[in-house]
Design a protein around this motif. Structure first.
Motif, mmCIF file in Angstrom:
data_model
loop_
_atom_site.group_PDB
_atom_site.id
_atom_site.type_symbol
_atom_site.label_atom_id
_atom_site.label_comp_id
_atom_site.label_asym_id
_atom_site.label_seq_id
_atom_site.Cartn_x
_atom_site.Cartn_y
_atom_site.Cartn_z
ATOM 1 N N ILE A 53 0.887 -1.189 0.062
ATOM 2 C CA ILE A 53 0.123 -0.082 -0.121
ATOM 3 C C ILE A 53 0.938 1.310 -0.154
ATOM 4 O O ILE A 53 1.703 1.301 0.766
ATOM 5 C CB ILE A 53 -0.950 0.064 1.279
ATOM 6 C CG1 ILE A 53 -1.654 -1.222 1.262
ATOM 7 C CG2 ILE A 53 -1.724 1.313 1.347
ATOM 8 C CD1 ILE A 53 -2.652 -1.622 0.419
ATOM 9 N N LYS A 55 1.066 5.738 -0.932
ATOM 10 C CA LYS A 55 -0.010 6.813 -1.101
ATOM 11 C C LYS A 55 -0.629 7.015 -2.563
ATOM 12 O O LYS A 55 -1.726 7.711 -2.838
ATOM 13 C CB LYS A 55 0.793 8.013 -0.755
ATOM 14 C CG LYS A 55 0.875 8.314 0.934
ATOM 15 C CD LYS A 55 1.728 9.590 0.962
ATOM 16 C CE LYS A 55 1.909 9.529 2.687
ATOM 17 N NZ LYS A 55 2.504 10.712 3.165
ATOM 18 N N SER A 56 0.111 6.804 -3.469
ATOM 19 C CA SER A 56 -0.116 6.881 -4.863
ATOM 20 C C SER A 56 -1.029 5.438 -5.479
ATOM 21 O O SER A 56 -1.426 5.533 -6.625
ATOM 22 C CB SER A 56 1.079 6.992 -5.947
ATOM 23 O OG SER A 56 2.008 5.974 -5.777
ATOM 24 N N LYS A 57 -1.189 4.561 -4.594
ATOM 25 C CA LYS A 57 -1.737 3.242 -4.945
ATOM 26 C C LYS A 57 -3.061 3.048 -4.168
ATOM 27 O O LYS A 57 -3.093 3.303 -3.095
ATOM 28 C CB LYS A 57 -0.959 2.293 -4.689
ATOM 29 C CG LYS A 57 -1.038 0.894 -5.514
ATOM 30 C CD LYS A 57 -0.159 -0.211 -5.341
ATOM 31 C CE LYS A 57 0.173 -0.871 -6.509
ATOM 32 N NZ LYS A 57 1.027 -1.962 -6.164
ATOM 33 N N GLU A 58 -4.167 2.746 -5.262
ATOM 34 C CA GLU A 58 -5.337 2.428 -4.607
ATOM 35 C C GLU A 58 -5.828 1.052 -4.613
ATOM 36 O O GLU A 58 -5.940 0.421 -5.789
ATOM 37 C CB GLU A 58 -6.638 3.656 -4.966
ATOM 38 C CG GLU A 58 -7.577 3.885 -3.943
ATOM 39 C CD GLU A 58 -8.697 4.815 -4.829
ATOM 40 O OE1 GLU A 58 -9.599 4.462 -4.742
ATOM 41 O OE2 GLU A 58 -8.154 6.021 -4.814
ATOM 42 N N ILE A 59 -5.952 0.288 -3.474
ATOM 43 C CA ILE A 59 -6.079 -1.247 -3.563
ATOM 44 C C ILE A 59 -7.742 -1.278 -2.974
ATOM 45 O O ILE A 59 -7.703 -0.700 -2.139
ATOM 46 C CB ILE A 59 -5.092 -1.995 -2.850
ATOM 47 C CG1 ILE A 59 -3.747 -1.628 -3.381
ATOM 48 C CG2 ILE A 59 -5.402 -3.482 -2.719
ATOM 49 C CD1 ILE A 59 -3.402 -1.978 -4.521
ATOM 50 N N GLY A 60 -8.244 -2.110 -3.656
ATOM 51 C CA GLY A 60 -9.654 -2.698 -3.005
ATOM 52 C C GLY A 60 -10.563 -3.551 -4.012
ATOM 53 O O GLY A 60 -10.011 -4.264 -4.832
ATOM 54 N N ASP A 77 -5.674 -3.219 -8.263
ATOM 55 C CA ASP A 77 -5.481 -1.842 -8.273
ATOM 56 C C ASP A 77 -6.923 -0.900 -8.705
ATOM 57 O O ASP A 77 -7.301 -1.395 -9.824
ATOM 58 C CB ASP A 77 -4.436 -1.626 -9.336
ATOM 59 C CG ASP A 77 -3.179 -2.181 -8.813
ATOM 60 O OD1 ASP A 77 -2.936 -2.257 -7.466
ATOM 61 O OD2 ASP A 77 -2.126 -2.285 -9.389
ATOM 62 N N LEU A 78 -7.045 -0.043 -8.149
ATOM 63 C CA LEU A 78 -8.365 0.741 -8.705
ATOM 64 C C LEU A 78 -7.830 2.109 -9.272
ATOM 65 O O LEU A 78 -8.625 2.765 -9.864
ATOM 66 C CB LEU A 78 -9.055 1.080 -7.352
ATOM 67 C CG LEU A 78 -9.848 -0.148 -6.531
ATOM 68 C CD1 LEU A 78 -10.525 0.341 -5.351
ATOM 69 C CD2 LEU A 78 -10.608 -0.901 -7.671
ATOM 70 N N LYS A 79 -6.758 2.570 -8.995
ATOM 71 C CA LYS A 79 -6.008 3.751 -9.442
ATOM 72 C C LYS A 79 -4.737 3.415 -10.298
ATOM 73 O O LYS A 79 -3.855 2.873 -9.932
ATOM 74 C CB LYS A 79 -5.948 4.603 -8.461
ATOM 75 C CG LYS A 79 -5.768 6.011 -8.514
ATOM 76 C CD LYS A 79 -5.852 6.588 -7.212
ATOM 77 C CE LYS A 79 -6.113 8.236 -7.317
ATOM 78 N NZ LYS A 79 -5.783 8.877 -6.092
#
Length: 79
Positions: A53, A55-60, A77-79
């Motif tokens: 995880i 700051k520049s990665k969105e996981i979910g 990866d959502l972002k």
């Protein structure tokens, strides 16, 4: 997210018959730094993801129940 946040999310999803399993979690200063999880919506949509995880990665995960959904299910990866 903290461990408390994740366990609360897991409980809320379970109340909706959605199974979220944490296979592995790591925390740095009480904040999530690594996660390995699986999610099963019980309607044929299920998946897994594991990632560091940052700051520049969105996981979910996202589940869109709309009939005309462009992407009804996304995990990882959502972002």
């Amino acid at each position: 997210m903290t461990k408390k946040d994740l366990l609360s999310l897991q409980k809320n999803l379970k109340d909706k018959n959605i199974i979220l399993v944490f296979n592995k979690m790591k925390f740095t200063r009480n904040k999530l730094s690594y996660i390995d999880f699986s999610i099963d919506f019980g309607d044929g949509f299920a998946g897994t993801s594991k990632s560091e995880i940052t700051k520049s990665k969105e996981i979910g995960f996202v589940r869109d129940y709309s009939e005309d959904a462009e992407q009804p299910f996304v995990v990882g990866d959502l972002k």
